[in-house]
Design a protein around this motif. Structure first.
Motif, PDB file in Angstrom:
ATOM      1  N   THR A 160      22.034  -3.405  -4.442  1.00 23.57           N
ATOM      2  CA  THR A 160      21.118  -4.277  -5.177  1.00 23.57           C
ATOM      3  C   THR A 160      19.904  -4.624  -4.331  1.00 23.57           C
ATOM      4  OG1 THR A 160      23.013  -5.220  -6.349  1.00 23.57           O
ATOM      5  CG2 THR A 160      20.947  -6.428  -6.462  1.00 23.57           C
ATOM      6  N   LEU A 161      20.131  -4.859  -3.035  1.00 20.19           N
ATOM      7  CA  LEU A 161      19.023  -5.172  -2.138  1.00 20.19           C
ATOM      8  C   LEU A 161      18.009  -4.036  -2.113  1.00 20.19           C
ATOM      9  CD1 LEU A 161      18.075  -7.309   0.031  1.00 20.19           C
ATOM     10  CD2 LEU A 161      19.097  -5.797   1.724  1.00 20.19           C
ATOM     11  N   PHE A 162      18.490  -2.800  -2.024  1.00 19.35           N
ATOM     12  CA  PHE A 162      17.580  -1.660  -1.960  1.00 19.35           C
ATOM     13  C   PHE A 162      16.851  -1.448  -3.293  1.00 19.35           C
ATOM     14  CE2 PHE A 162      16.835   2.903  -2.652  1.00 19.35           C
ATOM     15  CZ  PHE A 162      15.899   3.119  -1.646  1.00 19.35           C
ATOM     16  N   VAL A 163      17.577  -1.538  -4.406  1.00 22.07           N
ATOM     17  CA  VAL A 163      16.955  -1.341  -5.714  1.00 22.07           C
ATOM     18  C   VAL A 163      15.893  -2.410  -5.965  1.00 22.07           C
ATOM     19  CG1 VAL A 163      17.361  -1.355  -8.203  1.00 22.07           C
ATOM     20  CG2 VAL A 163      18.939  -0.150  -6.701  1.00 22.07           C
ATOM     21  N   ALA A 164      16.205  -3.662  -5.624  1.00 23.67           N
ATOM     22  CA  ALA A 164      15.229  -4.736  -5.803  1.00 23.67           C
ATOM     23  C   ALA A 164      14.016  -4.520  -4.908  1.00 23.67           C
ATOM     24  CB  ALA A 164      15.879  -6.082  -5.503  1.00 23.67           C
ATOM     25  N   LEU A 165      14.240  -4.034  -3.691  1.00 25.93           N
ATOM     26  CA  LEU A 165      13.130  -3.748  -2.777  1.00 25.93           C
ATOM     27  C   LEU A 165      12.179  -2.730  -3.387  1.00 25.93           C
ATOM     28  CD1 LEU A 165      11.785  -3.884   0.063  1.00 25.93           C
ATOM     29  CD2 LEU A 165      13.323  -2.043   0.749  1.00 25.93           C
ATOM     30  N   GLU A 166      12.726  -1.670  -3.953  1.00 25.52           N
ATOM     31  CA  GLU A 166      11.878  -0.646  -4.558  1.00 25.52           C
ATOM     32  C   GLU A 166      11.190  -1.163  -5.819  1.00 25.52           C
ATOM     33  OE1 GLU A 166      11.297   2.397  -2.970  1.00 25.52           O
ATOM     34  OE2 GLU A 166      12.261   1.079  -1.527  1.00 25.52           O
ATOM     35  N   LEU A 167      11.879  -1.999  -6.592  1.00 27.79           N
ATOM     36  CA  LEU A 167      11.271  -2.574  -7.784  1.00 27.79           C
ATOM     37  C   LEU A 167      10.099  -3.479  -7.420  1.00 27.79           C
ATOM     38  CD1 LEU A 167      11.362  -2.843 -10.850  1.00 27.79           C
ATOM     39  CD2 LEU A 167      13.076  -4.648 -10.593  1.00 27.79           C
ATOM     40  N   VAL A 168      10.197  -4.164  -6.300  1.00 32.44           N
ATOM     41  CA  VAL A 168       9.086  -4.974  -5.812  1.00 32.44           C
ATOM     42  C   VAL A 168       7.936  -4.093  -5.346  1.00 32.44           C
ATOM     43  CG1 VAL A 168       8.347  -6.547  -3.978  1.00 32.44           C
ATOM     44  CG2 VAL A 168      10.509  -6.946  -5.157  1.00 32.44           C
ATOM     45  N   SER A 169       8.253  -3.030  -4.621  1.00 34.68           N
ATOM     46  CA  SER A 169       7.235  -2.279  -3.880  1.00 34.68           C
ATOM     47  C   SER A 169       6.485  -1.247  -4.718  1.00 34.68           C
ATOM     48  CB  SER A 169       7.892  -1.580  -2.684  1.00 34.68           C
ATOM     49  OG  SER A 169       8.526  -2.511  -1.844  1.00 34.68           O
ATOM     50  N   LEU A 170       7.188  -0.480  -5.545  1.00 33.69           N
ATOM     51  CA  LEU A 170       6.544   0.640  -6.236  1.00 33.69           C
ATOM     52  C   LEU A 170       5.350   0.204  -7.084  1.00 33.69           C
ATOM     53  CD1 LEU A 170       9.669   2.787  -7.206  1.00 33.69           C
ATOM     54  CD2 LEU A 170       7.972   3.265  -5.446  1.00 33.69           C
ATOM     55  N   PRO A 171       5.441  -0.864  -7.886  1.00 33.15           N
ATOM     56  CA  PRO A 171       4.243  -1.280  -8.632  1.00 33.15           C
ATOM     57  C   PRO A 171       3.085  -1.677  -7.715  1.00 33.15           C
ATOM     58  CG  PRO A 171       6.205  -2.304  -9.555  1.00 33.15           C
ATOM     59  CD  PRO A 171       6.609  -1.673  -8.264  1.00 33.15           C
ATOM     60  N   LEU A 172       3.397  -2.282  -6.575  1.00 33.59           N
ATOM     61  CA  LEU A 172       2.334  -2.722  -5.679  1.00 33.59           C
ATOM     62  C   LEU A 172       1.612  -1.555  -5.027  1.00 33.59           C
ATOM     63  CD1 LEU A 172       4.070  -5.797  -4.023  1.00 33.59           C
ATOM     64  CD2 LEU A 172       2.129  -5.834  -5.585  1.00 33.59           C
ATOM     65  N   TYR A 173       2.317  -0.434  -4.781  1.00 33.37           N
ATOM     66  CA  TYR A 173       1.645   0.745  -4.246  1.00 33.37           C
ATOM     67  C   TYR A 173       0.530   1.196  -5.192  1.00 33.37           C
ATOM     68  CZ  TYR A 173       5.869   1.158  -1.324  1.00 33.37           C
ATOM     69  OH  TYR A 173       6.901   0.925  -0.450  1.00 33.37           O
ATOM     70  N   ILE A 174       0.797   1.120  -6.492  1.00 34.34           N
ATOM     71  CA  ILE A 174      -0.207   1.527  -7.486  1.00 34.34           C
ATOM     72  C   ILE A 174      -1.314   0.491  -7.578  1.00 34.34           C
ATOM     73  CG2 ILE A 174      -0.582   2.120  -9.910  1.00 34.34           C
ATOM     74  CD1 ILE A 174       2.414   2.866 -10.030  1.00 34.34           C
ATOM     75  N   MET A 175      -0.946  -0.764  -7.652  1.00 37.11           N
ATOM     76  CA  MET A 175      -1.936  -1.825  -7.821  1.00 37.11           C
ATOM     77  C   MET A 175      -2.911  -1.900  -6.652  1.00 37.11           C
ATOM     78  SD  MET A 175       0.677  -4.678  -9.325  1.00 37.11           S
ATOM     79  CE  MET A 175      -0.481  -6.032  -9.383  1.00 37.11           C
ATOM     80  N   ALA A 176      -2.439  -1.566  -5.457  1.00 41.83           N
ATOM     81  CA  ALA A 176      -3.319  -1.614  -4.287  1.00 41.83           C
ATOM     82  C   ALA A 176      -4.459  -0.607  -4.383  1.00 41.83           C
ATOM     83  CB  ALA A 176      -2.517  -1.362  -3.015  1.00 41.83           C
ATOM     84  N   ALA A 177      -4.313   0.410  -5.198  1.00 42.60           N
ATOM     85  CA  ALA A 177      -5.330   1.468  -5.327  1.00 42.60           C
ATOM     86  C   ALA A 177      -6.291   1.230  -6.486  1.00 42.60           C
ATOM     87  CB  ALA A 177      -4.651   2.826  -5.501  1.00 42.60           C
ATOM     88  N   MET A 178      -6.232   0.068  -7.138  1.00 44.52           N
ATOM     89  CA  MET A 178      -6.964  -0.140  -8.382  1.00 44.52           C
ATOM     90  C   MET A 178      -8.222  -0.983  -8.241  1.00 44.52           C
ATOM     91  SD  MET A 178      -3.817  -0.738 -11.083  1.00 44.52           S
ATOM     92  CE  MET A 178      -4.946  -1.020 -12.453  1.00 44.52           C
ATOM     93  N   ALA A 179      -8.746  -1.156  -7.034  1.00 40.82           N
ATOM     94  CA  ALA A 179      -9.921  -2.002  -6.850  1.00 40.82           C
ATOM     95  C   ALA A 179     -11.138  -1.430  -7.577  1.00 40.82           C
ATOM     96  CB  ALA A 179     -10.238  -2.163  -5.365  1.00 40.82           C
ATOM     97  N   ARG A 180     -11.933  -2.301  -8.161  1.00 37.85           N
ATOM     98  CA  ARG A 180     -13.129  -1.875  -8.892  1.00 37.85           C
ATOM     99  C   ARG A 180     -14.233  -1.442  -7.932  1.00 37.85           C
ATOM    100  NH1 ARG A 180     -14.715  -2.769 -14.122  1.00 37.85           N
ATOM    101  NH2 ARG A 180     -16.930  -2.584 -14.583  1.00 37.85           N
ATOM    102  N   HIS A 181     -14.379  -2.166  -6.844  1.00 37.48           N
ATOM    103  CA  HIS A 181     -15.384  -1.849  -5.831  1.00 37.48           C
ATOM    104  C   HIS A 181     -14.686  -1.283  -4.601  1.00 37.48           C
ATOM    105  CE1 HIS A 181     -18.299  -4.106  -8.242  1.00 37.48           C
ATOM    106  NE2 HIS A 181     -17.390  -5.062  -8.340  1.00 37.48           N
ATOM    107  N   ARG A 182     -15.411  -0.509  -3.815  1.00 37.69           N
ATOM    108  CA  ARG A 182     -14.852   0.101  -2.605  1.00 37.69           C
ATOM    109  C   ARG A 182     -13.576   0.872  -2.934  1.00 37.69           C
ATOM    110  NH1 ARG A 182     -15.599  -5.642   0.189  1.00 37.69           N
ATOM    111  NH2 ARG A 182     -17.820  -5.568   0.665  1.00 37.69           N
ATOM    112  N   ARG A 183     -13.673   1.763  -3.894  1.00 36.32           N
ATOM    113  CA  ARG A 183     -12.515   2.467  -4.427  1.00 36.32           C
ATOM    114  C   ARG A 183     -11.802   3.298  -3.361  1.00 36.32           C
ATOM    115  NH1 ARG A 183     -12.517   4.355  -9.584  1.00 36.32           N
ATOM    116  NH2 ARG A 183     -10.352   4.840  -9.069  1.00 36.32           N
ATOM    117  N   LEU A 184     -12.573   3.985  -2.512  1.00 39.04           N
ATOM    118  CA  LEU A 184     -11.941   4.831  -1.496  1.00 39.04           C
ATOM    119  C   LEU A 184     -11.156   3.989  -0.495  1.00 39.04           C
ATOM    120  CD1 LEU A 184     -14.748   7.484  -0.813  1.00 39.04           C
ATOM    121  CD2 LEU A 184     -12.610   7.802  -2.060  1.00 39.04           C
TER     122      LEU A 184
END
Length: 521
Positions: A160-184
């Protein structure tokens, strides 16, 4: 062949199920709701989900904390006062973060790319911006990550600890790449976060495998019993190595040194509302999960793990303090500030009892609320191109004269900086005081002395920002302050109110968290 259906206490999972269910509905809304109606629809759905989860959690608080009905919801999730209190804190942080994400300000651009799939600088990106498209994918991603955060401190086995860790992290990996400015820069931050996040998962999995080898179980309770009993001759080192590796995996998420390398770059490159959500939510949930792990398992190896945790705490304070002093970017400065605060929070983890857990809960609440508020202020300070607002002006000099441009924004930012510094009559002072008292009572006086020295030193870069805002004139007109359309202003106001109220009248909150700082062994 007979099959025994698992017994699941659905009532205790209701708060998390509301959040995850709303995330699924939010994904469907992305496909079915017309593009023009999505921003309002997704914002409303996300806010209602958090409020609905809060109502369900209030009922669970009554059952669990007030009536004392603790239970194991499934094989790997427990519902006890500590878990309910942790969920409450994370819901508060999640609501504030969602409000900041939803605000498009008077610049009418928001913090997120018009369409995240567009290549930076391409004709497709220009067409998306010209069409006025607004990305809304961050809302379901935030709900899924928030659901994982709520499960993380309640995890009672390694799977459960590992599954919850991935559930927390995977969406954030995507969201971190979504900035409107300074995209690169944003996409580079997401890649670094993903790669180093994979390392943290690998450490945790390897540690879990070693602990399974010792106990033939993934349950915290069974692992703790096996460690106490002792396994085969010559295998004691497996227990110690397993606990150490799991600790390292969780310390990656807390950005404790030397596992902090991802933090400054990711904080700087990610969209500012996502940075606030990560800095407050991920740090809080990782520390709360680490607290439960040590309360149940780590306490059996307390003497062996104390040197490691103490060394990490000292190094974390030194790195956060020294590197923070030389930063010229406000987001990187807050990143190193977060690293220093991770060192202070480790003191509470090193005292694995109800008093230490109470201090950890209070610190997670006060630090998380002030952090989201501070990053909310950053979203409203923009660079100006012939009067047209652009990207966030994150250079420290951009905050010069903010006290004249926007006194209420500068006042709120000052309040958050004072709280980070631990100045009396702010929530940060109360939280630090509690942690330091716990550390002294637990025999970690040397760590408390180091933390006090670090706090005094970090006050320099907090006060430097205050001096810039109120005692320096703006040198040019390349910086402007945009007005919130409501959500960010509400977030900053709520965060400031909590920071003041907990600082001036801490008894109520401290007493509630003290009653809630009890974990199922």
């Amino acid at each position: 062949m007979s099959f025994t259906a698992p017994v699941i206490e659905w009532a205790g999972l209701t708060p998390v199920l509301i959040i995850l269910g709303a995330g699924v509905i939010s994904v469907l809304a992305e496909a079915l709701v017309p593009r023009a109606a999505r921003p309002f629809t997704q914002t409303l759905l996300s806010v209602l989900a958090v409020l609905g989860s809060a109502v369900a959690l209030a009922r669970r608080w009554k059952v669990v904390v007030l009536e004392g009905t603790w239970q194991e919801l499934t094989g790997g999730v427990v519902e006890d006062p500590f878990g309910v209190a942790a969920q409450t804190i994370l819901l508060a942080v999640g609501l504030l973060a969602i409000l900041v994400m939803a605000d498009r300000t008077t610049a009418d651009d928001g913090a997120f790319a018009a369409q995240a799939a567009d290549r930076p600088g391409s004709a497709e990106e220009a067409e998306s911006i010209h069409a006025g498209w607004i990305a809304t994918e961050m809302f379901p991603l935030t709900l899924f990550s928030l659901g994982g955060m709520m499960l993380f401190p309640m995890a009672n086995d390694m799977i459960t600890l590992f599954v919850a860790l991935e559930l927390v992290s995977l969406p954030l990996y995507i969201m971190a790449a979504m900035a409107r400015h300074r995209r690169l820069l944003s996409q580079e931050a997401a890649m670094k976060y993903f790669v180093l996040g994979a390392f943290s998962s690998a450490f945790l999995l390897m540690g879990a495998a070693l602990l399974y080898g010792v106990s033939a179980s993934v349950s915290y309770r069974e692992i703790a019993n096996a460690v106490v009993r002792g396994g085969l001759e010559g295998t004691d080192w497996l227990s110690l190595a397993g606990v150490a590796l799991v600790t390292i995996g969780l310390l990656f998420k807390t950005a404790a040194a030397p596992f902090h390398a991802w933090s400054p770059d990711v904080y700087q490159g990610a969209p500012t509302p996502v940075t606030g959500f990560m800095a407050a939510g991920v740090k809080a949930t990782a520390f709360l999960a680490l607290g439960r792990f040590y309360y149940v398992i780590g306490v059996t190896l307390y003497r062996d793990m104390t040197p490691l945790l103490g060394a990490v705490a000292i190094l974390t304070m030194v790195v956060g303090t020294v590197a923070g002093v030389v930063q010229t970017d406000v987001k990187r400065m807050l990143a190193y500030s977060a690293i220093a605060h991770a060192g202070y929070m480790l003191i509470a983890v090193m005292v694995p009892n109800s008093v230490g857990m109470s201090a950890l809960l209070l610190y997670a609440l006060t630090y998380g609320v002030a952090t989201v508020g501070a990053f909310g202020v950053v979203t409203l300070v923009r660079s100006s191109h012939d009067g047209i607002p652009g990207a966030e002006a994150t250079d420290l000099d951009a905050f010069a004269g903010l006290g004249r441009r926007s006194p209420w924004l500068a006042g709120a930012m000052t309040l958050f900086m004072l709280s980070f510094a631990g100045i009396p009559l702010t929530a940060g002072f109360v939280a630090k005081f509690e942690v330091f008292i716990v550390g002294i009572a637990g025999g970690a006086t040397w760590l408390v002395v180091a933390a006090i020295i670090s706090s005094v030193a970090t006050a320099f870069f907090y006060m430097r920002l205050v001096v810039l805002m109120f005692f320096r004139e703006a040198e040019d007109e390349r910086v402007t302050v945009v007005a919130s359309m409501g959500p960010t202003a509400l977030t900053i106001g709520l965060a400031a109110a909590v920071t003041v109220l907990v600082g001036v009248l801490p008894q109520t909150v401290a007493a509630m968290l003290a009653n809630a700082a009890m974990l199922m062994p």
